[in-house]
Design an enzyme around this catalytic site. Structure first.
Site, PDB file in Angstrom:
ATOM      1  N   GLU A   1      -9.611  -1.867   5.512  1.00 22.15           N
ATOM      2  CA  GLU A   1     -10.269  -1.598   6.787  1.00 22.15           C
ATOM      3  C   GLU A   1     -11.506  -2.484   6.966  1.00 22.15           C
ATOM      4  O   GLU A   1     -11.996  -3.086   5.994  1.00 22.15           O
ATOM      5  CB  GLU A   1     -10.686  -0.117   6.826  1.00 22.15           C
ATOM      6  CG  GLU A   1      -9.518   0.870   6.725  1.00 22.15           C
ATOM      7  CD  GLU A   1      -8.773   1.068   8.040  1.00 22.15           C
ATOM      8  OE1 GLU A   1      -8.650   0.119   8.844  1.00 22.15           O
ATOM      9  OE2 GLU A   1      -8.306   2.204   8.266  1.00 22.15           O
TER      10      GLU A   1
ATOM     11  N   ASP B   1       0.822  -1.220   0.000  1.00 23.44           N
ATOM     12  CA  ASP B   1       0.000   0.000   0.000  1.00 23.44           C
ATOM     13  C   ASP B   1       0.848   1.258   0.000  1.00 23.44           C
ATOM     14  O   ASP B   1       2.069   1.215   0.158  1.00 23.44           O
ATOM     15  CB  ASP B   1      -0.957  -0.008   1.210  1.00 23.44           C
ATOM     16  CG  ASP B   1      -0.277  -0.390   2.518  1.00 23.44           C
ATOM     17  OD1 ASP B   1       0.961  -0.401   2.572  1.00 23.44           O
ATOM     18  OD2 ASP B   1      -0.997  -0.676   3.490  1.00 23.44           O
TER      19      ASP B   1
ATOM     20  N   ASN C   1      -7.297  -2.708  14.335  1.00 20.54           N
ATOM     21  CA  ASN C   1      -8.690  -3.080  14.025  1.00 20.54           C
ATOM     22  C   ASN C   1      -8.785  -4.264  13.063  1.00 20.54           C
ATOM     23  O   ASN C   1      -9.837  -4.520  12.490  1.00 20.54           O
ATOM     24  CB  ASN C   1      -9.443  -1.867  13.454  1.00 20.54           C
ATOM     25  CG  ASN C   1      -8.839  -1.378  12.134  1.00 20.54           C
ATOM     26  OD1 ASN C   1      -7.900  -1.966  11.613  1.00 20.54           O
ATOM     27  ND2 ASN C   1      -9.389  -0.298  11.596  1.00 20.54           N
TER      28      ASN C   1
ATOM     29  N   HIS D   1      -7.050  -4.634  10.225  1.00 17.49           N
ATOM     30  CA  HIS D   1      -6.799  -4.413   8.794  1.00 17.49           C
ATOM     31  C   HIS D   1      -5.488  -5.067   8.360  1.00 17.49           C
ATOM     32  O   HIS D   1      -4.548  -5.189   9.140  1.00 17.49           O
ATOM     33  CB  HIS D   1      -6.878  -2.930   8.403  1.00 17.49           C
ATOM     34  CG  HIS D   1      -5.771  -2.032   8.842  1.00 17.49           C
ATOM     35  ND1 HIS D   1      -5.994  -0.772   9.349  1.00 17.49           N
ATOM     36  CD2 HIS D   1      -4.428  -2.182   8.836  1.00 17.49           C
ATOM     37  CE1 HIS D   1      -4.846  -0.199   9.624  1.00 17.49           C
ATOM     38  NE2 HIS D   1      -3.880  -1.026   9.328  1.00 17.49           N
TER      39      HIS D   1
HETATM   40  C1  GLP Z   1      -0.438   0.478   8.558  1.00 15.27           C
HETATM   41  C2  GLP Z   1      -0.047  -0.348   7.342  1.00 15.27           C
HETATM   42  C3  GLP Z   1      -0.198  -1.822   7.615  1.00 15.27           C
HETATM   43  C4  GLP Z   1       0.474  -2.171   8.924  1.00 15.27           C
HETATM   44  C5  GLP Z   1      -0.176  -1.402  10.053  1.00 15.27           C
HETATM   45  C6  GLP Z   1       0.365  -1.731  11.423  1.00 15.27           C
HETATM   46  O1  GLP Z   1      -1.797   0.591   8.661  1.00 15.27           O
HETATM   47  N1  GLP Z   1      -0.798  -0.019   6.175  1.00 15.27           N
HETATM   48  O2  GLP Z   1       0.357  -2.556   6.533  1.00 15.27           O
HETATM   49  O3  GLP Z   1       0.374  -3.556   9.141  1.00 15.27           O
HETATM   50  O4  GLP Z   1       0.037  -0.040   9.787  1.00 15.27           O
HETATM   51  O5  GLP Z   1       1.462  -0.910  11.738  1.00 15.27           O
HETATM   52  P1  GLP Z   1       2.482  -1.219  12.901  1.00 15.27           P
HETATM   53  O6  GLP Z   1       3.299  -2.363  12.423  1.00 15.27           O
HETATM   54  O7  GLP Z   1       3.298   0.041  13.028  1.00 15.27           O
HETATM   55  O8  GLP Z   1       1.689  -1.535  14.110  1.00 15.27           O
END
Ligand code: GLP
Length: 241
Positions: free
Chosen positions: A140, A67, A133, A135
């Protein structure tokens, strides 16, 4: 689903990096799916060390990231392209022309990203993090299971969690371009890493929950080759734990 419980994020990163390096040694032309966020940083640091110690060679590997924030230039310090360059690509011998990140600025035909993946032969191994959440990528709650790469809206809670990386609330992106859930499920193998107590509820739904669009990660129950690497805190609601 294969569940590996580790002591901390560092150990999770080391195990994931070993798994990735082993796959590359078996198939030097591996197509890797990559993730951003704080969770995979230890994986990337370990892969860089392994590359420097000549334990892994990325020269023929292709990568596709999950993404990108909509409207952020690739040079923006919070863009996922910038993140991937600085945290991994600039430190290994991957061909930069073979590292793909969805464009956040040219968003007219996001579905062409899935065609690029297909042209490369599909993703062999997809690395995933996990949103609080549930995702995956930026898909989402409520995202359709048959979704392909698209411009998506971020939920208020995700926007709030991401706000810490930006100077002012007005700068925090409210949309992203994300591989869809169907795009992710097309990968031949998936490794998901989650560490910390704030991921425990999502991990519960991923492993034991009803497969439902309300918890996008629960779709992984329908995939035949998933490994999740979790620390004790993220695993604390799992029934066997
Ligand atoms: C963002 C990214 C996800 C990632 C998530 C969790 O939303 N788009 O791909 O898994 O953050 O982030 P973190 O690893 O910092 O908790």
């Amino acid at each position: 689903m294969n569940i590996i419980i580790v002591k901390d994020n560092q150990e999770a990163g080391e195990i994931a990096a070993e798994m990735i390096a082993e796959k590359i040694s078996k198939n030097p032309k591996l197509v890797l799916g990559l993730a951003t966020g704080s969770t995979p940083v230890s994986t990337y640091e370990t892969l860089i060390k392994m590359y420097k110690n000549k334990k892994v060679d990325f020269s023929q590997v292709k990568s596709f990231n999950l993404d990108e924030y909509k409207d952020l230039q690739p040079t923006h310090e919070q863009s996922y392209r910038y993140f991937m360059n600085t945290k991994l690509f600039d430190h290994i011998n991957i061909n930069h022309n073979w590292t793909f990140v969805p464009s956040g600025t040219d968003t007219k035909n996001p579905e062409t990203y899935d065609l690029e993946i297909e042209k490369a032969g599909g993703i062999d191994l997809q690395l995933l993090g996990l949103g609080v959440n549930g995702h995956i990528g930026f898909n989402e709650p409520g995202t359709k299971f048959d979704s392909k790469t698209a411009v998506v809206d971020l939920t208020p809670s995700t926007i709030q969690i991401n706000a810490r990386f930006f100077d002012s609330p007005a700068e925090v992106p409210t949309q992203a371009v994300s591989m869809g859930l169907a795009s992710i499920m097309n990968s031949k193998e998936i490794i998901l890493i989650a560490t910390g107590a704030n991921k425990a509820e999502a991990i519960y739904h991923l492993v034991h929950g009803k497969v439902s669009e309300q918890w996008p990660c629960s779709i992984l129950q329908n995939h035949e080759n998933v490994t999740i690497i979790v620390d004790q805190e993220a695993a604390k609601l799992l029934e066997s734990n």
